[in-house]
Design a protein around this motif. Structure first.
Motif, PDB file in Angstrom:
ATOM      1  N   GLY A  44       0.827  -1.017  -0.013  1.00 56.48           N
ATOM      2  CA  GLY A  44       0.110  -0.066  -0.021  1.00 56.48           C
ATOM      3  C   GLY A  44       0.843   1.347  -0.096  1.00 56.48           C
ATOM      4  N   GLN A  45       2.127   1.266   0.228  1.00 57.95           N
ATOM      5  CA  GLN A  45       2.885   2.281   0.149  1.00 57.95           C
ATOM      6  C   GLN A  45       3.688   2.359  -1.251  1.00 57.95           C
ATOM      7  OE1 GLN A  45       5.667   1.696   3.522  1.00 57.95           O
ATOM      8  NE2 GLN A  45       4.642   3.370   4.764  1.00 57.95           N
ATOM      9  N   ARG A  46       4.230   3.538  -1.433  1.00 51.94           N
ATOM     10  CA  ARG A  46       4.874   3.951  -2.651  1.00 51.94           C
ATOM     11  C   ARG A  46       6.398   3.541  -2.627  1.00 51.94           C
ATOM     12  NH1 ARG A  46       1.559   6.344  -6.122  1.00 51.94           N
ATOM     13  NH2 ARG A  46       2.845   7.580  -7.251  1.00 51.94           N
ATOM     14  N   VAL A  47       6.806   3.244  -3.619  1.00 54.87           N
ATOM     15  CA  VAL A  47       8.381   3.066  -4.048  1.00 54.87           C
ATOM     16  C   VAL A  47       8.778   3.897  -5.141  1.00 54.87           C
ATOM     17  CG1 VAL A  47      10.378   1.272  -4.697  1.00 54.87           C
ATOM     18  CG2 VAL A  47       8.294   0.579  -3.005  1.00 54.87           C
ATOM     19  N   THR A  48      10.000   4.648  -5.067  1.00 57.75           N
ATOM     20  CA  THR A  48      10.202   5.251  -6.366  1.00 57.75           C
ATOM     21  C   THR A  48      11.463   4.511  -6.963  1.00 57.75           C
ATOM     22  OG1 THR A  48       9.507   7.237  -5.312  1.00 57.75           O
ATOM     23  CG2 THR A  48      11.285   7.669  -6.893  1.00 57.75           C
ATOM     24  N   LEU A  68       8.087  -6.922 -11.575  1.00 56.33           N
ATOM     25  CA  LEU A  68       8.298  -7.499 -10.319  1.00 56.33           C
ATOM     26  C   LEU A  68       8.346  -8.963 -10.770  1.00 56.33           C
ATOM     27  CD1 LEU A  68       8.224  -7.883  -7.318  1.00 56.33           C
ATOM     28  CD2 LEU A  68       5.994  -8.252  -7.502  1.00 56.33           C
ATOM     29  N   ARG A  69       9.389  -9.801 -10.585  1.00 55.60           N
ATOM     30  CA  ARG A  69       9.576 -11.207 -10.731  1.00 55.60           C
ATOM     31  C   ARG A  69       8.658 -11.801  -9.770  1.00 55.60           C
ATOM     32  NH1 ARG A  69      14.756 -13.705 -12.828  1.00 55.60           N
ATOM     33  NH2 ARG A  69      13.976 -12.799 -14.586  1.00 55.60           N
ATOM     34  N   ARG A  70       8.062 -12.836 -10.301  1.00 59.40           N
ATOM     35  CA  ARG A  70       6.938 -13.777  -9.225  1.00 59.40           C
ATOM     36  C   ARG A  70       7.360 -15.002  -9.565  1.00 59.40           C
ATOM     37  NH1 ARG A  70       1.171 -11.065 -10.059  1.00 59.40           N
ATOM     38  NH2 ARG A  70       1.576 -11.640 -12.154  1.00 59.40           N
ATOM     39  N   SER A  71       6.994 -15.831  -8.562  1.00 68.26           N
ATOM     40  CA  SER A  71       7.190 -17.523  -8.568  1.00 68.26           C
ATOM     41  C   SER A  71       6.405 -17.936  -9.652  1.00 68.26           C
ATOM     42  CB  SER A  71       7.066 -18.163  -7.311  1.00 68.26           C
ATOM     43  OG  SER A  71       8.044 -17.586  -6.462  1.00 68.26           O
ATOM     44  N   PRO A  72       6.891 -19.002 -10.337  1.00 66.60           N
ATOM     45  CA  PRO A  72       5.804 -19.676 -11.110  1.00 66.60           C
ATOM     46  C   PRO A  72       4.553 -20.362 -10.364  1.00 66.60           C
ATOM     47  CG  PRO A  72       8.027 -20.555 -11.898  1.00 66.60           C
ATOM     48  CD  PRO A  72       8.086 -19.495 -10.619  1.00 66.60           C
ATOM     49  N   PRO A  73       3.389 -20.494 -10.870  1.00 69.80           N
ATOM     50  CA  PRO A  73       3.046 -20.343 -12.458  1.00 69.80           C
ATOM     51  C   PRO A  73       2.677 -19.014 -12.726  1.00 69.80           C
ATOM     52  CG  PRO A  73       1.232 -21.061 -11.199  1.00 69.80           C
ATOM     53  CD  PRO A  73       2.353 -21.077 -10.338  1.00 69.80           C
ATOM     54  N   PRO A 101       0.820  -3.240  -4.359  1.00 70.87           N
ATOM     55  CA  PRO A 101      -0.214  -3.665  -4.152  1.00 70.87           C
ATOM     56  C   PRO A 101      -0.338  -4.723  -2.953  1.00 70.87           C
ATOM     57  CG  PRO A 101       0.377  -4.184  -6.484  1.00 70.87           C
ATOM     58  CD  PRO A 101       1.542  -3.768  -5.890  1.00 70.87           C
ATOM     59  N   ARG A 102      -1.598  -4.588  -2.456  1.00 71.29           N
ATOM     60  CA  ARG A 102      -1.810  -5.511  -1.079  1.00 71.29           C
ATOM     61  C   ARG A 102      -1.385  -6.983  -1.520  1.00 71.29           C
ATOM     62  NH1 ARG A 102      -2.279  -2.269   2.701  1.00 71.29           N
ATOM     63  NH2 ARG A 102      -3.465  -0.282   2.249  1.00 71.29           N
ATOM     64  N   THR A 103      -1.630  -7.463  -2.872  1.00 71.66           N
ATOM     65  CA  THR A 103      -1.348  -8.739  -3.362  1.00 71.66           C
ATOM     66  C   THR A 103      -0.137  -9.291  -3.416  1.00 71.66           C
ATOM     67  OG1 THR A 103      -1.681  -7.938  -5.611  1.00 71.66           O
ATOM     68  CG2 THR A 103      -3.820  -8.746  -4.775  1.00 71.66           C
ATOM     69  N   VAL A 104       0.937  -8.409  -3.286  1.00 76.12           N
ATOM     70  CA  VAL A 104       2.299  -8.833  -3.396  1.00 76.12           C
ATOM     71  C   VAL A 104       2.695  -9.332  -2.022  1.00 76.12           C
ATOM     72  CG1 VAL A 104       4.585  -7.972  -3.555  1.00 76.12           C
ATOM     73  CG2 VAL A 104       2.929  -6.883  -5.156  1.00 76.12           C
ATOM     74  N   HIS A 105       3.407 -10.609  -2.363  1.00 77.53           N
ATOM     75  CA  HIS A 105       3.733 -11.273  -0.670  1.00 77.53           C
ATOM     76  C   HIS A 105       4.762 -10.633  -0.157  1.00 77.53           C
ATOM     77  CE1 HIS A 105       1.021 -14.493  -1.670  1.00 77.53           C
ATOM     78  NE2 HIS A 105       1.563 -14.720  -2.754  1.00 77.53           N
TER      79      HIS A 105
END
Length: 137
Positions: A44-48, A68-73, A101-105
């Motif tokens: 929920g916070q910003r990254v520059t 952003l690299r995510r794990s398969p699948p 996003p809140r969905t990012v682990h």
């Protein structure tokens, strides 16, 4: 008198050409990079993100894709497609921000910056990629 000023101007041309060549070499020596700030962020916070040293030449697209690299699948999550600056003092740089996003682990996440170029020899695609990390809480 005009003969002397012509000789002075003629003598100045190699000097100006040398300075331009040195500036081009110095620019080419700038390492390609991508950075993130802050390095630790909550969802929920910003990254520059910022970058420098990227190619602003005819064989490269004048933009960098951040993902952003995510794990398969799951495939990569596109963060932004950012146009490179082309002004003389800021050429090859970019800056953008992203709200995580809140969905990012949570955990240490790798962000990739990629520029699409092509080989000057055979036109094959050449990907220029650099990465940085962000810790998500």
């Amino acid at each position: 008198m005009s003969g002397r000023s012509t000789r002075r101007l003629t003598g100045a041309v190699p000097l100006v050409a040398s300075c331009l060549l040195l500036a081009a070499v110095a620019r080419a020596a700038t390492p390609i990079s991508v950075t993130a700030s802050p390095k630790t962020v909550s969802r929920g916070q910003r990254v520059t993100f910022g970058g420098s040293g990227w190619g602003v030449i005819e064989f490269c697209k004048p933009q960098v894709s951040l993902s952003l690299r995510r794990s398969p699948p799951l495939g990569p999550l596109v963060i932004a497609n950012v146009k490179l600056r082309t002004a003389p003092k800021t050429s090859g740089t970019f800056g953008t921000s992203w709200t995580v996003p809140r969905t990012v682990h949570s955990g240490l996440r790798t962000i990739f910056a990629t520029q699409h170029c092509e080989s000057g020899k055979n036109g094959a695609t050449v990907l220029i990629t650099r990465s940085t990390t962000v810790r998500v809480r």
